[in-house]
Design an enzyme around this catalytic site. Structure first.
Site, mmCIF file in Angstrom:
data_model
loop_
_atom_site.group_PDB
_atom_site.id
_atom_site.type_symbol
_atom_site.label_atom_id
_atom_site.label_comp_id
_atom_site.label_asym_id
_atom_site.label_seq_id
_atom_site.Cartn_x
_atom_site.Cartn_y
_atom_site.Cartn_z
ATOM 1 N N ASP A 1 18.373 -3.367 9.377
ATOM 2 C CA ASP A 1 19.067 -2.630 8.318
ATOM 3 C C ASP A 1 18.632 -1.169 8.399
ATOM 4 O O ASP A 1 18.172 -0.573 7.440
ATOM 5 C CB ASP A 1 18.729 -3.225 6.952
ATOM 6 C CG ASP A 1 19.624 -2.699 5.833
ATOM 7 O OD1 ASP A 1 20.632 -2.032 6.131
ATOM 8 O OD2 ASP A 1 19.311 -2.950 4.653
ATOM 9 N N ALA B 1 0.850 -1.190 0.000
ATOM 10 C CA ALA B 1 0.000 0.000 0.000
ATOM 11 C C ALA B 1 0.886 1.241 0.000
ATOM 12 O O ALA B 1 1.928 1.281 0.669
ATOM 13 C CB ALA B 1 -0.924 0.004 1.214
#
Length: 262
Positions: A172, A79
């Protein structure tokens, strides 16, 4: 690569034309109306499924992430979260909440850092867990390019790393994986596992991009002990080995600096 083809296979329709978005070095990314489509040519098997799992794990723990609408070997449909204003204090609150959570043990499913595959691992003492799951695979991949630094990297993990308890991690967490959206900040592209929050803090410090207002807010909510702060260069070795693997020996100087800081 046509992002509309993946949308059709997902049973989704968008009349808008694809608009390229920044997608880093791994995937090409488009906005197509209310959707974001990520595609890669010949990705390692399971890459996008691992990303979808990581987003789901973060979402379950209270982190705002883009909803995953479709997963395929060649890509993802997410989305679209419309851009909003920067909210560093909101980001600090979200990350402090994430890092304060405690799990029963350290664990990681098989996953990736970038396109590099990392093994799954369950339980055990933290320093051994981190070395075997995160450091050793990159050491094996880069040993011949390290110009003799390999044994010094190994020596960094003979002494225990400080521990606060098993916490869920983005894995990350550089500034490029933060998206300031309408309604609040969101995180993208995780390499999720449960470890020590120093791993996330090390990546955040490594590349910068998190301004003083963020760190003041984070420290006020969840202060970083001196022992954890001192250990950050040892965690940065993980990401530096990854950079040597992906981008070459230009990162050896930074690797040596991190080794020397301990």
């Amino acid at each position: 690569m046509d992002p509309r083809a993946l949308l059709r296979r997902a049973g989704l329709e968008a009349k808008a034309l694809p608009v390229p978005l920044h997608g880093g070095d791994i995937a090409r990314v488009w906005r197509v109306g209310p959707y974001v489509v990520k595609l890669a040519e010949n990705p390692p098997p399971g890459l996008f499924a691992a990303e979808a799992r990581g987003l789901a794990e973060l979402g379950k723990r209270g982190v705002r992430v883009p909803p995953v609408l479709h997963v395929a070997e060649e890509g993802l449909v997410l989305a679209y979260l419309a851009p909003g204003k920067e909210d560093w204090e909101g980001l600090a609150a979200m990350l402090a909440h994430l890092h304060r959570q405690r799990e029963a043990a350290y664990w990681a499913e098989p996953g990736f850092l970038g396109t590099f595959p990392l093994p799954g691992r369950q339980g055990g003492e933290w320093t051994e867990f981190f070395f075997l799951r995160c450091i050793e695979p990159f050491l094996k991949a880069t040993w011949e390019r390290l110009e003799g630094l390999g044994p010094q990297v190994e020596a960094l993990f003979r002494d225990p790393l400080p521990t606060e308890g098993p916490a869920p991690l983005h894995g990350d967490l550089w500034h490029g994986n933060v998206h300031f959206a309408q309604g609040g900040p969101a995180l993208l592209d995780p390499s999720f596992f449960v470890g020590e929050r120093g791993v996330d803090l090390a990546m955040m410090r490594f590349f910068g991009g998190f301004p003083p207002v963020f760190w003041r807010a984070y420290e006020a909510l969840y202060p970083v002990p001196e022992a954890v702060a001192r250990a950050l260069p040892r965690y940065q070795v993980y990401y530096l080995l990854a950079h040597v693997h992906f981008f070459g020996q230009g990162y050896l100087g930074a690797l040596w600096k991190a080794i020397s800081a301990f």
